[in-house]
Write an enzyme that holds these catalytic residues in place. Structure first.
Site, PDB file in Angstrom:
ATOM      1  N   LYS A  55       0.631  -1.047   0.214  1.00 43.93           N
ATOM      2  CA  LYS A  55       0.176  -0.038  -0.025  1.00 43.93           C
ATOM      3  C   LYS A  55       0.946   1.123   0.048  1.00 43.93           C
ATOM      4  O   LYS A  55       0.298   2.237  -0.509  1.00 43.93           O
ATOM      5  CB  LYS A  55      -1.041  -0.033   1.225  1.00 43.93           C
ATOM      6  CG  LYS A  55      -2.081  -1.021   1.062  1.00 43.93           C
ATOM      7  CD  LYS A  55      -2.854  -0.869   2.179  1.00 43.93           C
ATOM      8  CE  LYS A  55      -3.867  -1.868   2.398  1.00 43.93           C
ATOM      9  NZ  LYS A  55      -4.691  -1.589   3.344  1.00 43.93           N
ATOM     10  N   GLY A  93      -8.202  -7.049   4.116  1.00 48.13           N
ATOM     11  CA  GLY A  93      -9.424  -7.784   4.917  1.00 48.13           C
ATOM     12  C   GLY A  93      -9.689  -6.817   6.196  1.00 48.13           C
ATOM     13  O   GLY A  93     -10.364  -7.262   7.213  1.00 48.13           O
ATOM     14  N   GLY A  94      -9.578  -5.467   6.460  1.00 48.22           N
ATOM     15  CA  GLY A  94      -9.648  -4.731   7.484  1.00 48.22           C
ATOM     16  C   GLY A  94      -8.631  -4.977   8.345  1.00 48.22           C
ATOM     17  O   GLY A  94      -9.089  -4.361   9.494  1.00 48.22           O
ATOM     18  N   ASN A 125      -6.285  -3.676  -5.669  1.00 42.64           N
ATOM     19  CA  ASN A 125      -6.199  -5.048  -5.601  1.00 42.64           C
ATOM     20  C   ASN A 125      -5.824  -5.770  -6.610  1.00 42.64           C
ATOM     21  O   ASN A 125      -6.606  -5.353  -7.674  1.00 42.64           O
ATOM     22  CB  ASN A 125      -7.642  -5.639  -4.873  1.00 42.64           C
ATOM     23  CG  ASN A 125      -7.613  -4.946  -3.490  1.00 42.64           C
ATOM     24  OD1 ASN A 125      -6.947  -5.190  -2.442  1.00 42.64           O
ATOM     25  ND2 ASN A 125      -9.137  -4.565  -3.275  1.00 42.64           N
ATOM     26  N   ARG A 132      -5.860  -8.448  -8.654  1.00 38.42           N
ATOM     27  CA  ARG A 132      -6.460  -9.808  -8.464  1.00 38.42           C
ATOM     28  C   ARG A 132      -8.084  -9.834  -8.940  1.00 38.42           C
ATOM     29  O   ARG A 132      -8.587  -8.558  -8.649  1.00 38.42           O
ATOM     30  CB  ARG A 132      -6.298 -10.583  -7.275  1.00 38.42           C
ATOM     31  CG  ARG A 132      -6.934  -9.583  -6.096  1.00 38.42           C
ATOM     32  CD  ARG A 132      -7.022 -10.329  -4.941  1.00 38.42           C
ATOM     33  NE  ARG A 132      -7.263  -9.405  -3.766  1.00 38.42           N
ATOM     34  CZ  ARG A 132      -8.330  -9.171  -3.296  1.00 38.42           C
ATOM     35  NH1 ARG A 132      -9.411  -9.432  -4.075  1.00 38.42           N
ATOM     36  NH2 ARG A 132      -8.312  -8.474  -2.160  1.00 38.42           N
TER      37      ARG A 132
HETATM   38  P1  ADP Z   1      -7.787  -3.322   3.130  1.00 38.08           P
HETATM   39  O1  ADP Z   1      -6.786  -3.710   2.678  1.00 38.08           O
HETATM   40  O2  ADP Z   1      -8.320  -4.126   4.673  1.00 38.08           O
HETATM   41  O3  ADP Z   1      -8.967  -3.471   2.371  1.00 38.08           O
HETATM   42  P2  ADP Z   1      -8.015  -0.722   2.755  1.00 38.08           P
HETATM   43  O4  ADP Z   1      -7.180   0.478   2.785  1.00 38.08           O
HETATM   44  O5  ADP Z   1      -8.693  -0.961   1.646  1.00 38.08           O
HETATM   45  O6  ADP Z   1      -7.723  -1.893   3.635  1.00 38.08           O
HETATM   46  O7  ADP Z   1      -9.381   0.010   3.879  1.00 38.08           O
HETATM   47  C1  ADP Z   1     -10.417  -0.580   3.997  1.00 38.08           C
HETATM   48  C2  ADP Z   1     -11.551   0.187   4.831  1.00 38.08           C
HETATM   49  O8  ADP Z   1     -11.060   0.991   5.915  1.00 38.08           O
HETATM   50  C3  ADP Z   1     -11.803   1.179   3.803  1.00 38.08           C
HETATM   51  O9  ADP Z   1     -12.855   0.876   2.762  1.00 38.08           O
HETATM   52  C4  ADP Z   1     -12.523   2.399   4.783  1.00 38.08           C
HETATM   53  O10 ADP Z   1     -13.853   1.997   5.140  1.00 38.08           O
HETATM   54  C5  ADP Z   1     -11.593   2.113   6.126  1.00 38.08           C
HETATM   55  N1  ADP Z   1     -10.376   3.104   5.681  1.00 38.08           N
HETATM   56  C6  ADP Z   1      -9.498   2.786   5.473  1.00 38.08           C
HETATM   57  N2  ADP Z   1      -8.656   3.953   5.502  1.00 38.08           N
HETATM   58  C7  ADP Z   1      -9.162   4.981   6.053  1.00 38.08           C
HETATM   59  C8  ADP Z   1      -9.164   6.653   6.146  1.00 38.08           C
HETATM   60  N3  ADP Z   1      -7.981   7.011   5.865  1.00 38.08           N
HETATM   61  N4  ADP Z   1     -10.002   7.096   6.510  1.00 38.08           N
HETATM   62  C9  ADP Z   1     -11.201   6.321   6.767  1.00 38.08           C
HETATM   63  N5  ADP Z   1     -11.591   5.299   6.538  1.00 38.08           N
HETATM   64  C10 ADP Z   1     -10.411   4.356   6.094  1.00 38.08           C
HETATM   65 MG    MG Z   2      -9.296  -2.591   0.565  1.00 42.17          MG
END
Ligand code: ADP
Ligand code: MG
Ligand code: ADP
Length: 461
Positions: free
Chosen positions: A116, A164-165, A290, A292
Site C-alpha cells: 500500500k 481484509g480490514g 487489489n 486480482r
Molecule cells: P484493506 O486492505 O483491509 O481492504 P483498505 O485500505 O482498503 O484496507 O481500507 C478498508 C476500509 O477501511 C475502507 O474501505 C474504509 O472504510 C476504511 N479506511 C481505510 N483508510 C481510511 C481512512 N484514511 N479514513 C477513513 N476510513 C478508512
Molecule cells: Mg481494500
C-alpha cells in the site's frame, strides 16, 4: 488457449474459476487441504491433488507443493483466485520461471501496487490524489506523533501489507495513537509477517468507491464502472452494489479516468481494482489497488453483461480485450450480500460446523456463488464467507426488493449465518434511500430500534 488450469484456491472462488473453465472447454486441476476433501471444488474439478493439512500455511500457501501439483498435473496456467497467494509477486515469478502462466498481472506490477505504501507513491507520481498522510513508512512512535501533529487528528495507522480490514487503527489523540501504532504493527506482523505501517488522515464516514479495471497485453486498459462498498463492518465489506447511489456522471468520469491513468502508469495487465474513499464534498482519494479478481466482481458482471473470469483467462492467453469489455455499457442494478458462517446475535462469532439443511433461493434476477450444500461441514480454518447472494433489477429499488425476497427464501440450518443481519439492512430506511456511508453499520447497530430479522424457515422446521 490453455488446455488445463490449476486453481490455487478453495471455496466459492475456486468453483467460480472451474465454472468459467468448463464453459471454455479447459480442463481443471483442483488443489485442496485435508480439511477440504469433501469440498465442491474438489468434486467439480476434472482432477484434484491434496497439498497438505488444514492450516493454510501448510497447504494453500505452500508454493512448493502447488508447483509440484502443477508439474504432476501438467497444467499450462494457474488461477490464484483472491486471498492466499493471489497478490504474492514471488508466486507469480515462480510460475513464470516454471513456464506456467500466472493468470493475473506481472510480478512487477504486483510489487508496484501490492504494497500500500508503494501504491500511494505510484498514485502520487501519476497525479492521482491520495489521502493526506505520511510520505512513507512510519518507523517509530515518535515519528507517528510528529506526522499526526502535522496532518491533524483523527488519523489512521495502516499496515503496508494489510488486507481484509486488518492491521488498521484509528487514533483521535496522542494516547490512542501510541496504542494504535503498536496494535496495528503487532496485528500486521502476526497476520501478514510484516509489521510496517504508514499513516493517513482519517476521513470521517467516507464512501468506499472502487473501479474495476481490465487490461490486456496489447496496451488496452478500460474501467467497467464502480462498485459502492460502503456497507462495512470493522472495515470489511458486507454488501456491495453497482452502480453507486452516490456518484454523479461527472464524478464517475473523473474517478474512472484517474483509475485508468494509474493502471496505465504501472503497465497493468489483467483484472484489478482501484479503491478510493470519497468524502462529503465529493473529493476522492486513492487508498489501494487489489491486483486480482475481487469477491464482488459478480455485480459488475451482472450490470455490464460480461464474464470477468473468462476475460482474465483470455487476457492471460494473450488475446485482446473482448469488444463488450473494451466498450462496456452498463444496464441494470446489482447488489451482493456476503453470507458468512457467523452469528450476528453473538458479535459475529464464527459458526463452523455441519450444514444440516441447505436451500438456496432462485428465480429471475438471482445469482448464488457458493460452495455450500446440505451435508457440507464448514471448516473452522478459513474465511467465514460461505455464499454470495447477488440480485439484479432494472432499478435499484427492484434489486433491493428482489434481495429481500431472496434472503427470505434462503434456508441454511445447522450453523448460524449473517442472513438475519442482511434482512435488517434491506429494511433500513437509510440503505433503501441510498444515503449511507462507511459509518452505516455502526449507526444501525447502535440505534434503539435495531433488530435482526431471521428468515421464516418453514421448509426445514
Ligand atoms: P484493506 O486492505 O483491509 O481492504 P483498505 O485500505 O482498503 O484496507 O481500507 C478498508 C476500509 O477501511 C475502507 O474501505 C474504509 O472504510 C476504511 N479506511 C481505510 N483508510 C481510511 C481512512 N484514511 N479514513 C477513513 N476510513 C478508512
Ligand atoms: Mg481494500
Ligand atoms: P453466454 O454465457 O451467454 O454463452 P459467454 O460468457 O459464454 O456467454 O460468452 C460467449 C461469447 O460471447 C464469448 O466470446 C464472449 O466474449 C462473448 N460475450 C459474452 N458476453 C457478451 C456481451 N454482453 N456482449 C457481447 N459479447 C459477449
Amino acid at each position: 488457449m490453455f488446455e488445463k488450469i490449476l486453481i490455487a484456491n478453495r471455496g466459492e472462488i475456486a468453483l467460480r474459476v472451474i465454472r468459467a473453465c468448463k464453459e471454455l472447454g479447459i480442463r481443471t486441476l483442483a488443489v485442496y487441504s485435508e480439511a477440504d476433501v469433501d469440498s465442491l471444488h474438489v468434486q467439480l474439478a476434472d482432477e484434484s491433488i491434496c497439498i497438505g493439512t488444514a492450516p493454510s500455511s501448510d497447504s494453500y500457501l505452500r508454493i512448493d507443493r502447488i508447483m509440484s501439483a502443477a508439474e504432476v498435473g501438467d497444467v499450462d496456467a494457474i488461477h490464484p483466485g483472491y486471498g492466499f497467494l493471489a497478490e504474492n509477486a514471488h508466486f507469480a515469478e515462480v510460475c513464470e520461471s516454471c513456464k506456467i502462466k500466472f493468470i493475473g498481472p506481472s510480478a512487477e506490477a504486483m510489487r508496484a501496487m501490492g504494497d500500500k505504501n508503494s501504491a500511494r507513491a505510484a498514485a502520487r507520481k501519476a497525479g492521482v490524489p491520495v489521502v493526506p498522510g505520511s510520505d512513507g513508512i512510519v518507523k517509530s512512535e515518535a515519528d507517528a506523533i510528529k506526522i499526526a501533529n502535522k496532518i491533524g487528528y483523527p488519523v489512521m495507522i495502516k499496515a503496508v501489507s494489510g488486507g481484509g480490514g486488518r492491521g488498521m487503527r484509528a487514533a483521535h489523540n496522542e494516547v490512542s495513537l501510541v496504542q494504535g501504532f503498536r496494535a496495528a504493527s503487532n496485528e500486521a506482523e502476526k497476520a501478514f509477517g510484516n509489521a510496517e505501517v504508514y499513516m493517513e488522515k482519517l476521513i470521517v464516514d467516507p464512501h468506499h468507491i472502487e473501479f474495476q479495471i481490465m487490461a490486456d497485453t496489447h496496451g488496452n486498459i478500460v474501467h467497467l464502472g464502480e462498485r459502492d462498498c460502503s456497507i462495512q463492518r470493522r472495515n470489511q465489506k458486507v454488501i456491495e452494489e453497482c452502480p453507486s447511489p452516490l456518484l454523479s456522471p461527472s464524478l464517475r468520469k473523473k474517478m474512472g479516468d484517474a483509475a485508468v491513468k494509474l493502471a496505465r502508469s504501472v503497465n497493468y495487465v489483467n483484472a484489478g481494482t482501484m479503491e478510493f474513499l470519497v468524502d462529503d464534498s465529493g473529493n476522492f482519494y486513492f487508498i489501494e489497488m487489489n491486483t486480482r479478481i475481487q469477491v464482488e466482481h459478480t455485480i459488475t458482471e451482472e450490470v455490464y453483461g460480461c464474464d470477468l473470469v473468462k476475460e482474465q483467462i483470455y487476457i492471460a492467453a494473450g488475446e485482446k480485450l473482448s469488444p463488450h469489455i473494451a466498450n462496456p455499457v452498463a444496464h441494470q442494478h446489482a447488489i451482493q450480500c456476503r453470507i458468512n458462517a457467523e452469528d450476528p446475535a453473538r458479535n459475529f462469532q464464527p459458526s463452523a460446523g455441519l450444514i444440516s439443511f441447505y436451500y438456496a433461493p432462485g428465480g429471475r434476477g438471482v445469482r448464488i456463488d457458493s460452495h455450500a450444500y446440505t451435508g457440507y461441514t464448514v471448516p473452522p480454518f478459513y474465511d467465514s464467507m460461505i455464499a454470495k447472494l447477488i440480485t439484479v433489477g432494472a432499478t435499484r429499488e427492484s434489486a433491493i426488493e428482489r434481495m429481500r425476497r431472496a434472503l427470505g427464501e434462503y434456508l441454511i440450518s445447522g450453523i448460524k449465518t449473517t442472513i438475519p443481519f442482511h434482512n435488517a439492512i434491506m429494511l433500513n430506511a437509510d440503505f433503501r434511500n441510498g444515503t449511507y456511508d462507511t459509518g452505516f453499520v455502526d449507526r444501525m447497530m447502535n440505534s434503539d430500534t435495531f433488530e435482526l430479522h431471521p428468515s421464516n424457515g418453514r421448509l426445514h422446521d
